[in-house]
Motif scaffolding. Sequence first.
Motif, mmCIF file in Angstrom:
data_model
loop_
_atom_site.group_PDB
_atom_site.id
_atom_site.type_symbol
_atom_site.label_atom_id
_atom_site.label_comp_id
_atom_site.label_asym_id
_atom_site.label_seq_id
_atom_site.Cartn_x
_atom_site.Cartn_y
_atom_site.Cartn_z
ATOM 1 N N GLY A 33 11.190 50.999 18.240
ATOM 2 C CA GLY A 33 12.605 50.707 18.458
ATOM 3 C C GLY A 33 13.017 49.416 17.769
ATOM 4 O O GLY A 33 14.065 49.338 17.118
ATOM 5 N N HIS A 34 12.174 48.398 17.887
ATOM 6 C CA HIS A 34 12.460 47.121 17.223
ATOM 7 C C HIS A 34 12.399 47.273 15.699
ATOM 8 O O HIS A 34 13.252 46.732 14.983
ATOM 9 C CB HIS A 34 11.483 46.043 17.701
ATOM 10 N N LEU A 35 11.425 48.013 15.213
ATOM 11 C CA LEU A 35 11.240 48.218 13.778
ATOM 12 C C LEU A 35 12.453 48.927 13.152
ATOM 13 O O LEU A 35 13.032 48.452 12.162
ATOM 14 C CB LEU A 35 9.964 49.040 13.564
ATOM 15 N N LYS A 39 15.682 47.385 10.760
ATOM 16 C CA LYS A 39 16.000 47.964 9.448
ATOM 17 C C LYS A 39 17.451 48.436 9.412
ATOM 18 O O LYS A 39 18.180 48.176 8.451
ATOM 19 C CB LYS A 39 15.043 49.123 9.144
ATOM 20 N N PHE A 40 17.885 49.116 10.472
ATOM 21 C CA PHE A 40 19.255 49.614 10.521
ATOM 22 C C PHE A 40 20.252 48.455 10.538
ATOM 23 O O PHE A 40 21.267 48.496 9.837
ATOM 24 C CB PHE A 40 19.457 50.523 11.739
ATOM 25 N N ALA A 41 19.973 47.416 11.313
ATOM 26 C CA ALA A 41 20.874 46.262 11.395
ATOM 27 C C ALA A 41 21.050 45.604 10.028
ATOM 28 O O ALA A 41 22.128 45.082 9.724
ATOM 29 C CB ALA A 41 20.355 45.256 12.419
ATOM 30 N N SER A 42 20.010 45.655 9.187
ATOM 31 C CA SER A 42 20.095 45.044 7.856
ATOM 32 C C SER A 42 21.077 45.783 6.940
ATOM 33 O O SER A 42 21.487 45.258 5.910
ATOM 34 C CB SER A 42 18.713 44.985 7.202
ATOM 35 N N THR A 154 18.293 58.262 6.497
ATOM 36 C CA THR A 154 17.296 58.530 7.526
ATOM 37 C C THR A 154 16.382 57.307 7.576
ATOM 38 O O THR A 154 16.048 56.738 6.524
ATOM 39 C CB THR A 154 16.441 59.793 7.236
ATOM 40 N N ILE A 155 16.060 56.907 8.784
ATOM 41 C CA ILE A 155 15.086 55.823 8.979
ATOM 42 C C ILE A 155 14.094 56.318 10.028
ATOM 43 O O ILE A 155 14.460 56.522 11.179
ATOM 44 C CB ILE A 155 15.745 54.518 9.461
ATOM 45 N N LEU A 160 8.363 52.875 7.691
ATOM 46 C CA LEU A 160 8.499 51.412 7.727
ATOM 47 C C LEU A 160 7.179 50.716 7.990
ATOM 48 O O LEU A 160 7.115 49.483 8.022
ATOM 49 C CB LEU A 160 9.512 51.023 8.804
ATOM 50 N N LYS A 161 6.119 51.488 8.202
ATOM 51 C CA LYS A 161 4.820 50.898 8.537
ATOM 52 C C LYS A 161 3.908 50.825 7.332
ATOM 53 O O LYS A 161 4.019 51.545 6.404
ATOM 54 C CB LYS A 161 4.142 51.713 9.655
#
Length: 161
Positions: A33-35, A39-42, A154-155, A160-161
């Motif tokens: 959720g944090h990851l 990314k989305f907030a950026s 899509t994220i 992201l890992k």
Amino acid sequence: MKTLILVRHGKSSWDYSVDDKDRPLQERGINDGHLVSKKFASQDIAIDAVFSSPANRALHTCMIFLRQLNFPFVKFQVTNDLYDFSGESVLKFVKKLDDRFDTVLIFGHNDAFTNVANSLGNSYIDSVSTTGLVQLDFEVKNWASVTKGITTRTIFPKDLK
């Protein structure tokens, strides 16, 4: 233009003898959720409204995003319409959204979100993963007119890992 952003709840735990709505997130679900929210907030997308399923796992995922996006907690709503696993209630909910909202973020469940992403978007998604985000854009002025749109983002945590 209308933008719908779907976020499936994070990985939940089956370790507790609780009702389905009360299942909590696993540590992985919290971390993902944090990851994904970071990314989305950026992407700096202005959100007009946020709605969540009442299930604990969806609400917890939603809270992680709200904090990351600095979205006021008092402006988000819980709705039973998003506690749906087929997608029918989610589609009805989307088509009844207030037209004052151009960009809406919703938190819910599979198979509903995969079905909605595939029926409204133009890219096939095998399965929206836990904590997966799918953004759909529609060239319409009102939510009731939403039919087929464009899958613009899509994220997924694994990417992201």
